[in-house]
Design a protein around this motif. Sequence first.
Motif, PDB file in Angstrom:
ATOM      1  N   LEU A  34       0.823  -1.208   0.000  1.00 20.87           N
ATOM      2  CA  LEU A  34       0.000   0.000   0.000  1.00 20.87           C
ATOM      3  C   LEU A  34       0.857   1.257   0.000  1.00 20.87           C
ATOM      4  CD1 LEU A  34      -2.523  -1.073   2.790  1.00 20.87           C
ATOM      5  CD2 LEU A  34      -2.958  -0.997   0.331  1.00 20.87           C
ATOM      6  N   THR A  65      14.183   4.272   7.800  1.00 20.84           N
ATOM      7  CA  THR A  65      14.005   2.836   7.990  1.00 20.84           C
ATOM      8  C   THR A  65      12.510   2.462   8.040  1.00 20.84           C
ATOM      9  OG1 THR A  65      14.667   0.982   9.352  1.00 20.84           O
ATOM     10  CG2 THR A  65      14.204   2.994  10.528  1.00 20.84           C
ATOM     11  N   GLY A  66      12.186   1.310   7.440  1.00 22.20           N
ATOM     12  CA  GLY A  66      10.800   0.827   7.485  1.00 22.20           C
ATOM     13  C   GLY A  66       9.837   1.551   6.568  1.00 22.20           C
ATOM     14  N   GLY A  68       9.561   0.855   3.296  1.00 28.14           N
ATOM     15  CA  GLY A  68       9.176   0.002   2.174  1.00 28.14           C
ATOM     16  C   GLY A  68      10.153  -0.020   0.999  1.00 28.14           C
ATOM     17  N   LYS A  69      11.378   0.389   1.209  1.00 26.37           N
ATOM     18  CA  LYS A  69      12.348   0.423   0.098  1.00 26.37           C
ATOM     19  C   LYS A  69      12.688  -0.989  -0.389  1.00 26.37           C
ATOM     20  CE  LYS A  69      15.395   2.627   2.622  1.00 26.37           C
ATOM     21  NZ  LYS A  69      14.596   2.735   3.872  1.00 26.37           N
ATOM     22  N   THR A  70      13.089  -1.839   0.558  1.00 21.93           N
ATOM     23  CA  THR A  70      13.482  -3.200   0.180  1.00 21.93           C
ATOM     24  C   THR A  70      12.295  -3.952  -0.425  1.00 21.93           C
ATOM     25  OG1 THR A  70      15.141  -3.215   1.918  1.00 21.93           O
ATOM     26  CG2 THR A  70      14.462  -5.352   1.060  1.00 21.93           C
ATOM     27  N   LEU A  71      11.157  -3.799   0.224  1.00 19.84           N
ATOM     28  CA  LEU A  71       9.941  -4.461  -0.251  1.00 19.84           C
ATOM     29  C   LEU A  71       9.641  -4.043  -1.695  1.00 19.84           C
ATOM     30  CD1 LEU A  71       7.497  -6.163   0.638  1.00 19.84           C
ATOM     31  CD2 LEU A  71       6.395  -4.051   1.388  1.00 19.84           C
ATOM     32  N   ASN A 189      19.088   4.111   4.044  1.00 24.42           N
ATOM     33  CA  ASN A 189      18.227   4.855   4.964  1.00 24.42           C
ATOM     34  C   ASN A 189      19.037   5.929   5.684  1.00 24.42           C
ATOM     35  OD1 ASN A 189      19.677   3.503   6.938  1.00 24.42           O
ATOM     36  ND2 ASN A 189      18.081   1.997   7.292  1.00 24.42           N
ATOM     37  N   TYR A 215       5.553   6.766   6.457  1.00 18.92           N
ATOM     38  CA  TYR A 215       4.100   6.578   6.462  1.00 18.92           C
ATOM     39  C   TYR A 215       3.509   7.394   7.597  1.00 18.92           C
ATOM     40  CZ  TYR A 215       5.183   2.379   3.696  1.00 18.92           C
ATOM     41  OH  TYR A 215       5.634   1.511   2.750  1.00 18.92           O
ATOM     42  N   ARG A 257       8.037  -1.336   9.827  1.00 19.83           N
ATOM     43  CA  ARG A 257       8.596  -2.497  10.518  1.00 19.83           C
ATOM     44  C   ARG A 257       8.285  -2.414  12.008  1.00 19.83           C
ATOM     45  NH1 ARG A 257      13.656  -1.918   9.372  1.00 19.83           N
ATOM     46  NH2 ARG A 257      13.602  -3.100   7.440  1.00 19.83           N
TER      47      ARG A 257
HETATM   48  N1  LIG Z   1       3.407  -0.374   2.026  1.00 15.59           N
HETATM   49  C1  LIG Z   1       3.567  -1.489   2.727  1.00 15.59           C
HETATM   50  N2  LIG Z   1       2.615  -2.424   2.759  1.00 15.59           N
HETATM   51  C2  LIG Z   1       2.795  -3.553   3.469  1.00 15.59           C
HETATM   52  N3  LIG Z   1       3.873  -3.831   4.192  1.00 15.59           N
HETATM   53  C3  LIG Z   1       4.872  -2.931   4.211  1.00 15.59           C
HETATM   54  C4  LIG Z   1       4.772  -1.721   3.473  1.00 15.59           C
HETATM   55  N4  LIG Z   1       5.895  -1.013   3.663  1.00 15.59           N
HETATM   56  C5  LIG Z   1       6.672  -1.734   4.465  1.00 15.59           C
HETATM   57  N5  LIG Z   1       6.085  -2.889   4.810  1.00 15.59           N
HETATM   58  C6  LIG Z   1       6.635  -3.927   5.684  1.00 15.59           C
HETATM   59  O1  LIG Z   1       7.407  -3.271   6.666  1.00 15.59           O
HETATM   60  C7  LIG Z   1       8.666  -3.904   6.863  1.00 15.59           C
HETATM   61  C8  LIG Z   1       9.791  -2.962   6.526  1.00 15.59           C
HETATM   62  O2  LIG Z   1       9.781  -2.654   5.126  1.00 15.59           O
HETATM   63  P1  LIG Z   1      11.130  -2.626   4.272  1.00 15.59           P
HETATM   64  O3  LIG Z   1      12.014  -3.744   4.702  1.00 15.59           O
HETATM   65  O4  LIG Z   1      10.812  -2.535   2.847  1.00 15.59           O
HETATM   66  O5  LIG Z   1      11.729  -1.237   4.802  1.00 15.59           O
HETATM   67  P2  LIG Z   1      13.039  -0.473   4.312  1.00 15.59           P
HETATM   68  O6  LIG Z   1      12.592   0.865   3.814  1.00 15.59           O
HETATM   69  O7  LIG Z   1      13.825  -1.327   3.411  1.00 15.59           O
HETATM   70  O8  LIG Z   1      13.776  -0.256   5.713  1.00 15.59           O
HETATM   71  P3  LIG Z   1      15.364  -0.263   6.039  1.00 15.59           P
HETATM   72  O9  LIG Z   1      15.888   1.051   5.583  1.00 15.59           O
HETATM   73  O10 LIG Z   1      15.404  -0.383   7.535  1.00 15.59           O
HETATM   74  O11 LIG Z   1      15.960  -1.428   5.329  1.00 15.59           O
HETATM   75  C9  LIG Z   1       8.629  -5.155   5.986  1.00 15.59           C
HETATM   76  O12 LIG Z   1       8.226  -6.228   6.782  1.00 15.59           O
HETATM   77  C10 LIG Z   1       7.605  -4.831   4.949  1.00 15.59           C
HETATM   78  O13 LIG Z   1       6.967  -6.021   4.501  1.00 15.59           O
END
Ligand SMILES: Nc1ncnc2c1ncn2[C@@H]1O[C@H](COP(=O)(O)OP(=O)(O)OP(=O)(O)O)[C@@H](O)[C@H]1O
Length: 403
Positions: A34, A65-66, A68-71, A189, A215, A257
């Motif tokens: 989302l 952090t958290g 959604g970049k990796t996702l 991040n 978010y 996260r």
């Molecule tokens: N838009 C979203 N919808 C559903 N789940 C999400 C969403 N964004 C993040 N998440 C969930 O939140 C957690 C963190 O997301 P993600 O690993 O992509 O963060 P990141 O930006 O890569 O953080 P970091 O910089 O710490 O690596 C994961 O478990 C991911 O599945």
Amino acid sequence: MVSDINRIFESFDENNIFKDKSILQTNHQPKEILYREKQINQIASILAPVLRGERTSNLFLYGKTGTGKTLSIQFVRDELLKRVKKENDFKLKIEYLNCKLKKVSDTEYRILAEIIKKLGGKIPSTGLPTQAVYNHFINIIDSEKQLLVLILDEIDQTIKKISNDFLYNLTRLNSELSKTQICIVGISNNLTFLDELDPRVRSSLSEEEIVFPPYNALQLQEILNKRAQDVFKEEVLQEGVIAKCAAFAAREHGDARRALDLLRIAGELAERGSSKEITLKHIDMANDKIEKDKILDVIKSEPKQFQFVLYSIIQLSEKQTSEAIFTGDVYNFYQDLCIKNKLEILTQRRVSDIIQEFDMLGIINVRVISKGRGGRMREIKLAITKNILEKAKVIIQNSLNYN
Ligand SMILES: Nc1ncnc2c1ncn2[C@@H]1O[C@H](COP(=O)(O)OP(=O)(O)OP(=O)(O)O)[C@@H](O)[C@H]1O
Ligand SMILES: [Mg+2]
């Protein structure tokens, strides 16, 4: 004894809380992502030409952090790979590497070896000169016509331990290749990471940039609602529980996260307390637990010199209950500790820096007090609770072997 254990296991057997906890685990791939359409579409349109065998701009994704970049990048990667045509006269490879992983993060050699391994090659785990590893790398990728998209997640870790050269060399590689082209997707991040780079590397890595904003509480609530659907049994969540998780996580710079962790840990605490539902109180408890673990993790991973400084602050605070402690006192105590433990003594300036870092981490509070004639003193107070303090002491004592 045995009856206690029976009771514990029996109450777990009739688990009232979770239907499928794994959905809340961080490595779970959600069905829907989302509030990231814009970022995902941007990434997709920048990378789309690779499907035709064309090199694209390098791309840099950043956000706290958290967010959604990796996702998001993994989602786009999977979608790209689904669309590769068999009849292409080139190979498309999209390799993902998390630079924070222990086995890759410490040396240029290791990170290259890991990329070579992902590409199906092999080099000895140590021993070759770096230039030879580069040659090997170039040979492997340039052996046939291909396009390589290299996703380097947590790319800031590479300059923490490895020199700037690695990224410099990487961004120059295309000029040495004849058949193959490389596009780099860097993710971080650390929002100031780009500023720390050599300007040439910076401009090359961030030919295109995409920001992942935090978010807000409502968005986190929606993300949690979607995720929670299949996680819990019926009527387990007390009214307002999801909203509270979202509000806490929104305060922590909109970290999804953190929101997911809060909900999972609250569920575990409820389960452990044999509660039939997750209440608002469980969220508070989960939040305390996360905060505590975070601080203890930091303390555990700090080098000995840091631990000595913190230990000095703790000891002094416990001796002087009312009086404030000042940097000078800490330094004196710290020097004695070093002498007793035969450890090199850092300069007062360096110790001041360490104290400032503890302040930033929220382990202590530092207040600067003017003392007339331009003189200043820094007053130090511990900012962690008694419970955490005791655990911190144990960690430091174990690591220092100091009685
Ligand atoms: N838009 C979203 N919808 C559903 N789940 C999400 C969403 N964004 C993040 N998440 C969930 O939140 C957690 C963190 O997301 P993600 O690993 O992509 O963060 P990141 O930006 O890569 O953080 P970091 O910089 O710490 O690596 C994961 O478990 C991911 O599945
Ligand atoms: Mg990530």
